[in-house]
Design a protein around this motif. Sequence first.
Motif, PDB file in Angstrom:
ATOM      1  N   ILE A   7      50.460  16.327  50.978  1.00 24.15           N
ATOM      2  CA  ILE A   7      49.116  16.156  50.418  1.00 24.15           C
ATOM      3  C   ILE A   7      48.949  17.126  49.257  1.00 24.15           C
ATOM      4  N   GLN A   8      48.661  16.608  48.110  1.00 25.52           N
ATOM      5  CA  GLN A   8      48.435  17.448  46.941  1.00 25.52           C
ATOM      6  C   GLN A   8      46.997  17.907  46.929  1.00 25.52           C
ATOM      7  N   GLY A   9      46.752  19.130  47.195  1.00 24.07           N
ATOM      8  CA  GLY A   9      45.396  19.669  47.178  1.00 24.07           C
ATOM      9  C   GLY A   9      44.898  19.805  45.754  1.00 24.07           C
ATOM     10  N   VAL A  10      43.641  19.584  45.562  1.00 17.33           N
ATOM     11  CA  VAL A  10      43.053  19.688  44.236  1.00 17.33           C
ATOM     12  C   VAL A  10      42.735  21.133  43.895  1.00 17.33           C
ATOM     13  N   LEU A  11      42.286  21.846  44.910  1.00 15.93           N
ATOM     14  CA  LEU A  11      41.864  23.224  44.671  1.00 15.93           C
ATOM     15  C   LEU A  11      42.933  24.186  45.120  1.00 15.93           C
ATOM     16  N   VAL A  12      43.082  25.302  44.503  1.00 10.52           N
ATOM     17  CA  VAL A  12      44.027  26.322  44.913  1.00 10.52           C
ATOM     18  C   VAL A  12      43.276  27.593  45.189  1.00 10.52           C
ATOM     19  N   TRP A  13      43.958  28.477  45.929  1.00  8.83           N
ATOM     20  CA  TRP A  13      43.341  29.761  46.251  1.00  8.83           C
ATOM     21  C   TRP A  13      43.322  30.648  45.020  1.00  8.83           C
ATOM     22  N   LEU A  14      42.166  31.242  44.790  1.00  2.00           N
ATOM     23  CA  LEU A  14      42.029  32.238  43.741  1.00  2.00           C
ATOM     24  C   LEU A  14      41.801  33.568  44.413  1.00  2.00           C
ATOM     25  N   TYR A 126      39.168  27.024  53.035  1.00  2.00           N
ATOM     26  CA  TYR A 126      39.865  27.624  54.169  1.00  2.00           C
ATOM     27  C   TYR A 126      40.551  26.553  55.006  1.00  2.00           C
ATOM     28  N   VAL A 127      40.403  25.276  54.601  1.00  2.00           N
ATOM     29  CA  VAL A 127      41.085  24.156  55.262  1.00  2.00           C
ATOM     30  C   VAL A 127      41.486  23.131  54.200  1.00  2.00           C
ATOM     31  N   TYR A 128      42.737  22.675  54.281  1.00  2.00           N
ATOM     32  CA  TYR A 128      43.187  21.523  53.492  1.00  2.00           C
ATOM     33  C   TYR A 128      43.409  20.381  54.465  1.00  2.00           C
ATOM     34  N   SER A 129      42.855  19.231  54.150  1.00  2.00           N
ATOM     35  CA  SER A 129      42.935  18.126  55.094  1.00  2.00           C
ATOM     36  C   SER A 129      43.123  16.811  54.343  1.00  2.00           C
ATOM     37  N   ALA A 130      43.018  15.711  55.080  1.00  2.00           N
ATOM     38  CA  ALA A 130      43.034  14.355  54.533  1.00  2.00           C
ATOM     39  C   ALA A 130      42.389  13.463  55.584  1.00  2.00           C
ATOM     40  N   TRP A 131      42.061  12.263  55.199  1.00  5.92           N
ATOM     41  CA  TRP A 131      41.419  11.347  56.136  1.00  5.92           C
ATOM     42  C   TRP A 131      42.437  10.386  56.713  1.00  5.92           C
ATOM     43  N   GLN A 132      42.126   9.914  57.931  1.00  4.39           N
ATOM     44  CA  GLN A 132      43.059   9.064  58.657  1.00  4.39           C
ATOM     45  C   GLN A 132      42.276   8.089  59.525  1.00  4.39           C
ATOM     46  N   LEU A 133      42.685   6.820  59.523  1.00  6.84           N
ATOM     47  CA  LEU A 133      42.053   5.826  60.385  1.00  6.84           C
ATOM     48  C   LEU A 133      42.588   5.941  61.809  1.00  6.84           C
ATOM     49  N   VAL A 134      41.676   5.845  62.775  1.00 11.90           N
ATOM     50  CA  VAL A 134      42.041   5.815  64.193  1.00 11.90           C
ATOM     51  C   VAL A 134      41.652   4.458  64.772  1.00 11.90           C
ATOM     52  N   VAL A 135      42.557   3.836  65.516  1.00 11.84           N
ATOM     53  CA  VAL A 135      42.298   2.533  66.142  1.00 11.84           C
ATOM     54  C   VAL A 135      42.824   2.551  67.575  1.00 11.84           C
ATOM     55  N   ARG A 136      42.589   1.451  68.299  1.00 11.60           N
ATOM     56  CA  ARG A 136      43.161   1.330  69.640  1.00 11.60           C
ATOM     57  C   ARG A 136      44.687   1.263  69.568  1.00 11.60           C
ATOM     58  N   GLU A 137      45.319   1.721  70.615  1.00 16.79           N
ATOM     59  CA  GLU A 137      46.774   1.760  70.651  1.00 16.79           C
ATOM     60  C   GLU A 137      47.400   0.382  70.438  1.00 16.79           C
ATOM     61  N   ASP A 138      46.722  -0.679  70.940  1.00 15.57           N
ATOM     62  CA  ASP A 138      47.290  -2.024  70.857  1.00 15.57           C
ATOM     63  C   ASP A 138      46.808  -2.811  69.646  1.00 15.57           C
ATOM     64  N   ASP A 139      46.110  -2.163  68.727  1.00 17.43           N
ATOM     65  CA  ASP A 139      45.556  -2.850  67.560  1.00 17.43           C
ATOM     66  C   ASP A 139      46.439  -2.597  66.333  1.00 17.43           C
ATOM     67  N   ASP A 140      47.154  -3.640  65.906  1.00 21.29           N
ATOM     68  CA  ASP A 140      47.988  -3.522  64.708  1.00 21.29           C
ATOM     69  C   ASP A 140      47.377  -4.244  63.507  1.00 21.29           C
ATOM     70  N   SER A 141      46.122  -4.663  63.651  1.00 25.12           N
ATOM     71  CA  SER A 141      45.503  -5.439  62.576  1.00 25.12           C
ATOM     72  C   SER A 141      44.950  -4.570  61.456  1.00 25.12           C
ATOM     73  N   ILE A 142      44.826  -3.280  61.695  1.00 23.06           N
ATOM     74  CA  ILE A 142      44.251  -2.375  60.691  1.00 23.06           C
ATOM     75  C   ILE A 142      45.304  -1.349  60.267  1.00 23.06           C
ATOM     76  N   PHE A 265      45.035  24.422  65.723  1.00 24.17           N
ATOM     77  CA  PHE A 265      45.518  23.099  65.314  1.00 24.17           C
ATOM     78  C   PHE A 265      47.026  22.925  65.510  1.00 24.17           C
ATOM     79  N   GLU A 266      47.736  24.006  65.794  1.00 26.65           N
ATOM     80  CA  GLU A 266      49.203  23.989  65.832  1.00 26.65           C
ATOM     81  C   GLU A 266      49.761  23.504  64.502  1.00 26.65           C
ATOM     82  N   LEU A 267      49.009  23.714  63.448  1.00 27.38           N
ATOM     83  CA  LEU A 267      49.397  23.382  62.075  1.00 27.38           C
ATOM     84  C   LEU A 267      48.858  24.466  61.147  1.00 27.38           C
ATOM     85  N   ASP A 268      49.530  24.642  60.019  1.00 26.82           N
ATOM     86  CA  ASP A 268      48.978  25.511  58.989  1.00 26.82           C
ATOM     87  C   ASP A 268      48.165  24.643  58.044  1.00 26.82           C
ATOM     88  N   ILE A 269      46.860  24.675  58.210  1.00 23.65           N
ATOM     89  CA  ILE A 269      45.980  23.868  57.371  1.00 23.65           C
ATOM     90  C   ILE A 269      45.318  24.713  56.291  1.00 23.65           C
TER      91      ILE A 269
END
Length: 276
Positions: A7-14, A126-142, A265-269
């Motif tokens: 993910i390319q962040g737009v803002l950087v730490w100053l 203090y957080v870099y993120s992105a958006w993600q769609l969540v669906v039912r486990e058996d739904d492959d239509s989205i 988060f068990e991630l470096d965000i």
Amino acid sequence: MKKRFLIQGVLVWLYLIAGCSSAGSGEERPGNQGVLDEERQDHVIRVGTSGKTIPSTFYDEKNELAGYDIDVINEIAERAGFEVEYTVADFSGLFGLIESNRIDTIANQAEVTEEREQKFNFTEPYVYSAWQLVVREDDDSIQSLNDLDGKIIAQGLGTAKEQYLEEFQAEHGQNFTLESYEDSDGIFLDIVNGRIDASLVDYPSGLFKIEKSGLDLKYAGEPFAPTVFAFPFKEENDDLRQLFDEKLAEMKADGTLKELSEKWFELDITEPLVIK
């Protein structure tokens, strides 16, 4: 979901270089601390949060506020010699509390958006993120927002995601139903029960929530719309914003911010995410 994605962040730490003043003891102090001392004799930072955004702000088994955002705020306050006074309210009302001067800032994964930047001054992210769609486990239509025609998608009321979906629908003529939840806690369960089809989440916290829920949910498609979270302040409260930036820079330089991120988060965000 396991595929690496940069993910390319737009803002950087100053990194801000704090000026130092002498109070006779030789102790170094932030350059704006003197102004804050004069205006804030009680040394209290007033912070708004919902207590409903796991794992950033929630009530733990002791019924005390906990989470990443809470830890970050408390660490900033401790380093600055301030106490924290929390006000708990629905997220949809938190920015209004800043405007009415009832709180100084928000500890609740507040996304930096163009609309919000017109009203508030934000700290460095203090957080870099992105958006993600969540669906039912058996739904492959989205697999993307383009697959939402005829579907029902739900978001928290007053969130940046809700606004984004409204604008996306208007621009692209998508015929989906957008439901707004005052309390977003029930969204995942409603997806599993078939009441709604999908929801947008922040990539890091969504992973945590799906794992902890034990529900039959999955990520659909790839993350998109890189975003950053920061602490908002009114313009006239810019001295406090600068103090936050100084402490955040210290916490990033000495590794504290990364440690808190990986704790929750068990991630470096705290850097633009590399998502596997």
